[in-house]
Design a protein around this motif. Structure first.
Motif, PDB file in Angstrom:
ATOM      1  N   SER A  23       9.667 -14.463   7.865  1.00  0.00           N
ATOM      2  CA  SER A  23      10.210 -14.384   6.640  1.00  0.00           C
ATOM      3  C   SER A  23       9.792 -15.780   5.760  1.00  0.00           C
ATOM      4  N   TYR A  24      10.072 -16.734   6.287  1.00  0.00           N
ATOM      5  CA  TYR A  24       9.686 -18.089   5.758  1.00  0.00           C
ATOM      6  C   TYR A  24       8.480 -18.272   5.268  1.00  0.00           C
ATOM      7  N   THR A  25       7.433 -17.711   6.323  1.00  0.00           N
ATOM      8  CA  THR A  25       6.027 -17.998   5.984  1.00  0.00           C
ATOM      9  C   THR A  25       5.505 -17.136   4.768  1.00  0.00           C
ATOM     10  N   LEU A  26       6.081 -15.922   4.992  1.00  0.00           N
ATOM     11  CA  LEU A  26       5.853 -14.925   3.985  1.00  0.00           C
ATOM     12  C   LEU A  26       6.449 -15.245   2.681  1.00  0.00           C
ATOM     13  N   TYR A  27       7.592 -15.857   2.518  1.00  0.00           N
ATOM     14  CA  TYR A  27       8.108 -16.425   1.410  1.00  0.00           C
ATOM     15  C   TYR A  27       7.240 -17.742   0.573  1.00  0.00           C
TER      16      TYR A  27
ATOM     17  N   HIS B  17       9.359 -10.992  -5.273  1.00  0.00           N
ATOM     18  CA  HIS B  17       9.069 -11.087  -3.496  1.00  0.00           C
ATOM     19  C   HIS B  17       9.658 -12.372  -3.093  1.00  0.00           C
ATOM     20  N   TYR B  18       9.006 -13.506  -3.626  1.00  0.00           N
ATOM     21  CA  TYR B  18       9.731 -14.759  -3.206  1.00  0.00           C
ATOM     22  C   TYR B  18      11.103 -15.152  -3.164  1.00  0.00           C
ATOM     23  N   THR B  19      11.633 -14.456  -4.513  1.00  0.00           N
ATOM     24  CA  THR B  19      13.221 -14.590  -4.942  1.00  0.00           C
ATOM     25  C   THR B  19      14.048 -13.910  -3.844  1.00  0.00           C
ATOM     26  N   GLU B  20      13.492 -12.602  -3.520  1.00  0.00           N
ATOM     27  CA  GLU B  20      14.226 -11.862  -2.340  1.00  0.00           C
ATOM     28  C   GLU B  20      14.170 -12.584  -1.255  1.00  0.00           C
ATOM     29  N   LEU B  21      12.909 -13.190  -0.847  1.00  0.00           N
ATOM     30  CA  LEU B  21      12.808 -13.855   0.650  1.00  0.00           C
ATOM     31  C   LEU B  21      13.597 -15.058   0.898  1.00  0.00           C
ATOM     32  N   ALA B  22      13.815 -15.618  -0.272  1.00  0.00           N
ATOM     33  CA  ALA B  22      14.457 -16.902  -0.343  1.00  0.00           C
ATOM     34  C   ALA B  22      16.028 -16.544  -0.029  1.00  0.00           C
TER      35      ALA B  22
ATOM     36  N   SER C 258      17.796  -4.211  10.514  1.00  0.00           N
ATOM     37  CA  SER C 258      17.413  -2.985   9.788  1.00  0.00           C
ATOM     38  C   SER C 258      17.397  -2.997   8.160  1.00  0.00           C
ATOM     39  N   ASP C 259      18.410  -3.767   7.620  1.00  0.00           N
ATOM     40  CA  ASP C 259      18.068  -3.965   6.204  1.00  0.00           C
ATOM     41  C   ASP C 259      16.838  -4.605   5.877  1.00  0.00           C
ATOM     42  N   ARG C 260      16.488  -5.505   6.474  1.00  0.00           N
ATOM     43  CA  ARG C 260      15.178  -6.358   6.297  1.00  0.00           C
ATOM     44  C   ARG C 260      14.004  -5.354   6.387  1.00  0.00           C
ATOM     45  N   MET C 261      13.993  -4.740   7.376  1.00  0.00           N
ATOM     46  CA  MET C 261      13.037  -3.447   7.728  1.00  0.00           C
ATOM     47  C   MET C 261      12.901  -2.713   6.533  1.00  0.00           C
ATOM     48  N   ARG C 262      13.689  -2.209   6.229  1.00  0.00           N
ATOM     49  CA  ARG C 262      13.617  -1.274   4.929  1.00  0.00           C
ATOM     50  C   ARG C 262      13.055  -2.083   3.745  1.00  0.00           C
ATOM     51  N   ILE C 263      13.317  -3.211   3.351  1.00  0.00           N
ATOM     52  CA  ILE C 263      13.081  -3.783   2.344  1.00  0.00           C
ATOM     53  C   ILE C 263      11.517  -4.123   2.546  1.00  0.00           C
ATOM     54  N   HIS C 264      11.107  -4.772   3.681  1.00  0.00           N
ATOM     55  CA  HIS C 264       9.800  -4.950   3.956  1.00  0.00           C
ATOM     56  C   HIS C 264       8.585  -3.630   3.947  1.00  0.00           C
ATOM     57  N   GLU C 265       9.188  -2.493   4.513  1.00  0.00           N
ATOM     58  CA  GLU C 265       8.486  -1.164   4.448  1.00  0.00           C
ATOM     59  C   GLU C 265       8.225  -1.104   2.926  1.00  0.00           C
ATOM     60  N   LYS C 266       9.538  -0.990   2.154  1.00  0.00           N
ATOM     61  CA  LYS C 266       9.173  -0.515   0.729  1.00  0.00           C
ATOM     62  C   LYS C 266       8.334  -1.498   0.129  1.00  0.00           C
ATOM     63  N   THR C 267       8.180  -2.846   0.213  1.00  0.00           N
ATOM     64  CA  THR C 267       7.291  -3.750  -0.541  1.00  0.00           C
ATOM     65  C   THR C 267       5.953  -3.485   0.042  1.00  0.00           C
ATOM     66  N   ALA C 268       5.737  -3.174   1.405  1.00  0.00           N
ATOM     67  CA  ALA C 268       4.268  -3.278   1.968  1.00  0.00           C
ATOM     68  C   ALA C 268       3.787  -1.892   1.394  1.00  0.00           C
ATOM     69  N   TRP C 269       4.587  -0.765   1.083  1.00  0.00           N
ATOM     70  CA  TRP C 269       4.281   0.600   0.582  1.00  0.00           C
ATOM     71  C   TRP C 269       3.699   0.158  -0.887  1.00  0.00           C
ATOM     72  N   MET C 270       4.515  -0.335  -1.655  1.00  0.00           N
ATOM     73  CA  MET C 270       4.240  -0.857  -3.145  1.00  0.00           C
ATOM     74  C   MET C 270       2.922  -1.735  -3.161  1.00  0.00           C
ATOM     75  N   LEU C 271       2.834  -2.729  -2.358  1.00  0.00           N
ATOM     76  CA  LEU C 271       1.561  -3.458  -2.396  1.00  0.00           C
ATOM     77  C   LEU C 271       0.249  -2.426  -1.934  1.00  0.00           C
ATOM     78  N   ARG C 272       0.417  -1.734  -1.245  1.00  0.00           N
ATOM     79  CA  ARG C 272      -0.642  -0.772  -0.699  1.00  0.00           C
ATOM     80  C   ARG C 272      -0.990   0.056  -1.899  1.00  0.00           C
ATOM     81  N   THR C 273      -0.129   0.567  -2.517  1.00  0.00           N
ATOM     82  CA  THR C 273      -0.428   1.427  -3.815  1.00  0.00           C
ATOM     83  C   THR C 273      -1.471   0.505  -4.686  1.00  0.00           C
ATOM     84  N   LEU C 274      -1.329  -0.682  -4.720  1.00  0.00           N
ATOM     85  CA  LEU C 274      -2.302  -1.599  -5.662  1.00  0.00           C
ATOM     86  C   LEU C 274      -3.730  -1.703  -5.031  1.00  0.00           C
ATOM     87  N   GLN C 275      -3.875  -1.098  -3.838  1.00  0.00           N
ATOM     88  CA  GLN C 275      -5.291  -1.282  -3.245  1.00  0.00           C
ATOM     89  C   GLN C 275      -5.798   0.004  -3.515  1.00  0.00           C
TER      90      GLN C 275
END
Length: 156
Positions: free
Chosen positions: A27-31, A56-61, A138-155
């Motif tokens: 999480s810190y590296t991703l931040y 993203h980095y605000t949420e990760l902080a 579990s909460d962290r998983m849900r947030i990262h899964e959603k963020t990855a999905w949103m990023l994938r839509t940009l690709q």
């Protein structure tokens, strides 16, 4: 300080905390990556990506603080140096400043890696009957899964 007695045996607490250290490092590296990309993004979609990376980095902080405090709650020292994070993290640092599309790809993979790490740590927490750690993970998983999905839509 008195000895910890929260209904989780010492071995299970240590195993879960060791897993949480990896989640913290990821999480810190991703931040750091998100913050770096926020500062250095360029191109046609600058404003949108600049603002998204800031979200993203605000949420990760906040997340890294919660994970570290959970490790401390389990009566284990939380890692807090670049050296420790580099050793523990499955999210690898990036050299240089990639183009904006590469930034999106790198962050997508980073969020997906955090999900994979979280899945492994969740098993440890569940085996220890550590509902507090399991809920956090579990909460962290849900947030990262959603963020990855949103990023994938940009690709696309």
């Amino acid at each position: 300080m008195t000895q910890i007695d929260i209904g989780i045996d010492s071995e299970s607490r240590l195993k879960t905390a060791e897993g949480l250290k990896k989640l913290l490092a990821d999480s810190y590296t991703l931040y750091l990556q998100s913050h770096n990309f926020h500062w250095n993004v360029q191109g046609q979609h600058f404003r949108d990506l600049h603002l998204m990376f800031e979200e993203h980095y605000t949420e990760l902080a906040t997340a890294v603080d919660e994970i570290a405090e959970r490790i401390r709650t389990l009566d284990v020292a939380a890692p807090g140096t670049f050296q420790e994070f580099a050793r523990l993290s499955a999210v690898k640092e990036v050299d240089g400043v990639p183009c904006s599309s590469e930034m999106v790809d790198i962050l997508t993979k980073g969020h997906e890696q955090v999900v994979k790490t979280a899945r492994e740590v969740l098993k440890l927490a569940q085996a220890a009957d550590d509902e507090s750690s399991a809920a956090l993970i579990s909460d962290r998983m849900r947030i990262h899964e959603k963020t990855a999905w949103m990023l994938r839509t940009l690709q696309k």
